[in-house]
Design a protein around this motif. Structure first.
Motif, PDB file in Angstrom:
ATOM      1  N   LEU A  76       0.636  -1.037  -0.068  1.00 21.75           N
ATOM      2  CA  LEU A  76      -0.111  -0.137   0.016  1.00 21.75           C
ATOM      3  C   LEU A  76       0.923   1.313  -0.053  1.00 21.75           C
ATOM      4  N   PRO A  77       0.671   2.119  -0.921  1.00 23.42           N
ATOM      5  CA  PRO A  77       1.414   3.220  -1.037  1.00 23.42           C
ATOM      6  C   PRO A  77       0.991   4.328   0.261  1.00 23.42           C
ATOM      7  N   LEU A  78       1.880   4.662   1.022  1.00 22.73           N
ATOM      8  CA  LEU A  78       1.773   5.574   1.892  1.00 22.73           C
ATOM      9  C   LEU A  78       2.312   6.906   1.805  1.00 22.73           C
ATOM     10  N   ARG A  79       1.689   8.103   2.769  1.00 22.30           N
ATOM     11  CA  ARG A  79       2.234   9.379   2.681  1.00 22.30           C
ATOM     12  C   ARG A  79       2.566   9.680   4.365  1.00 22.30           C
ATOM     13  N   SER A  80       3.524  10.546   4.649  1.00 23.11           N
ATOM     14  CA  SER A  80       3.547  10.865   5.863  1.00 23.11           C
ATOM     15  C   SER A  80       2.761  11.800   6.190  1.00 23.11           C
ATOM     16  N   VAL A  81       2.315  11.804   7.610  1.00 19.30           N
ATOM     17  CA  VAL A  81       1.308  13.006   7.989  1.00 19.30           C
ATOM     18  C   VAL A  81       2.075  14.221   8.078  1.00 19.30           C
ATOM     19  N   ALA A  82       3.302  14.514   7.957  1.00 25.72           N
ATOM     20  CA  ALA A  82       3.853  15.769   7.595  1.00 25.72           C
ATOM     21  C   ALA A  82       3.613  16.077   6.193  1.00 25.72           C
ATOM     22  N   SER A  83       3.673  15.042   5.158  1.00 29.59           N
ATOM     23  CA  SER A  83       3.496  15.579   3.930  1.00 29.59           C
ATOM     24  C   SER A  83       1.993  15.993   3.705  1.00 29.59           C
ATOM     25  N   VAL A  84       0.973  15.143   4.261  1.00 31.01           N
ATOM     26  CA  VAL A  84      -0.479  15.722   4.288  1.00 31.01           C
ATOM     27  C   VAL A  84      -0.547  16.790   4.672  1.00 31.01           C
ATOM     28  N   ILE A  85       0.022  17.264   5.903  1.00 33.28           N
ATOM     29  CA  ILE A  85      -0.043  18.623   6.565  1.00 33.28           C
ATOM     30  C   ILE A  85       0.215  19.696   5.888  1.00 33.28           C
ATOM     31  N   GLU A  86       1.612  19.569   4.954  1.00 30.82           N
ATOM     32  CA  GLU A  86       2.000  20.243   3.955  1.00 30.82           C
ATOM     33  C   GLU A  86       1.166  20.644   2.878  1.00 30.82           C
ATOM     34  N   HIS A  87       0.497  19.457   2.444  1.00 34.39           N
ATOM     35  CA  HIS A  87      -0.284  19.605   1.310  1.00 34.39           C
ATOM     36  C   HIS A  87      -1.406  20.467   1.811  1.00 34.39           C
ATOM     37  N   ARG A  89      -1.753  22.761   4.204  1.00 35.42           N
ATOM     38  CA  ARG A  89      -1.320  24.037   4.532  1.00 35.42           C
ATOM     39  C   ARG A  89      -1.324  24.686   2.869  1.00 35.42           C
ATOM     40  N   ALA A  90      -0.541  23.941   1.721  1.00 38.45           N
ATOM     41  CA  ALA A  90      -0.373  24.794   0.650  1.00 38.45           C
ATOM     42  C   ALA A  90      -1.964  25.064  -0.088  1.00 38.45           C
ATOM     43  N   ALA A  91      -2.868  24.205   0.315  1.00 40.83           N
ATOM     44  CA  ALA A  91      -4.069  24.502  -0.476  1.00 40.83           C
ATOM     45  C   ALA A  91      -5.057  25.261   0.636  1.00 40.83           C
ATOM     46  N   GLY A  92      -4.808  25.973   1.645  1.00 41.90           N
ATOM     47  CA  GLY A  92      -5.243  26.763   2.426  1.00 41.90           C
ATOM     48  C   GLY A  92      -6.191  26.024   3.198  1.00 41.90           C
ATOM     49  N   LEU A  93      -6.108  24.759   3.632  1.00 47.12           N
ATOM     50  CA  LEU A  93      -7.166  23.955   4.497  1.00 47.12           C
ATOM     51  C   LEU A  93      -6.497  24.043   6.024  1.00 47.12           C
ATOM     52  N   PRO A  94      -7.527  23.708   6.754  1.00 49.23           N
ATOM     53  CA  PRO A  94      -7.289  23.718   7.935  1.00 49.23           C
ATOM     54  C   PRO A  94      -6.313  22.532   8.523  1.00 49.23           C
ATOM     55  N   VAL A  95      -5.533  22.538   9.450  1.00 45.40           N
ATOM     56  CA  VAL A  95      -4.601  21.234   9.780  1.00 45.40           C
ATOM     57  C   VAL A  95      -4.585  20.945  11.114  1.00 45.40           C
TER      58      VAL A  95
END
Length: 96
Positions: A76-87, A89-95
């Motif tokens: 299963l391809p995974l993403r880190s929580v840090a990369s999701v938070i950064e994504h 933030r970049a999209a202007g969404l709450p974290v």
């Protein structure tokens, strides 16, 4: 901790008879066509709406089965929580 994005199955099933039929298995596809062909013209939209929901659920279930199999196989391809938070933030969404 890692996260896996979930795609919206509703986006992958067109809201027409051809799209609905393509998303259903053989037996369910035949049931859909029988019901659609038997419907009075004024009822056809309701039949399409109900079967679109069924098709979306089928696609979602198949996607869930694929995710489960990949998780159990360790592929299963995974993403880190840090990369999701950064994504987010970049999209202007709450974290929070």
């Amino acid at each position: 901790m890692s996260v896996q994005p979930i795609e919206d199955a509703g986006d992958s099933v067109p809201r027409n008879a051809e799209g609905i039929a393509a998303a259903l298995s053989g037996a369910r596809r035949m049931e859909f066509y029988r019901e659609l062909l038997a419907a009075a013209p004024q009822d056809a939209e309701a039949v399409l709406r109900r079967w679109w929901c069924e098709a979306v659920l089928d696609v979602g279930q198949a996607r869930g089965d694929q995710l489960t199999a990949a998780a159990l196989a360790g592929t299963l391809p995974l993403r880190s929580v840090a990369s999701v938070i950064e994504h987010r933030r970049a999209a202007g969404l709450p974290v929070e």
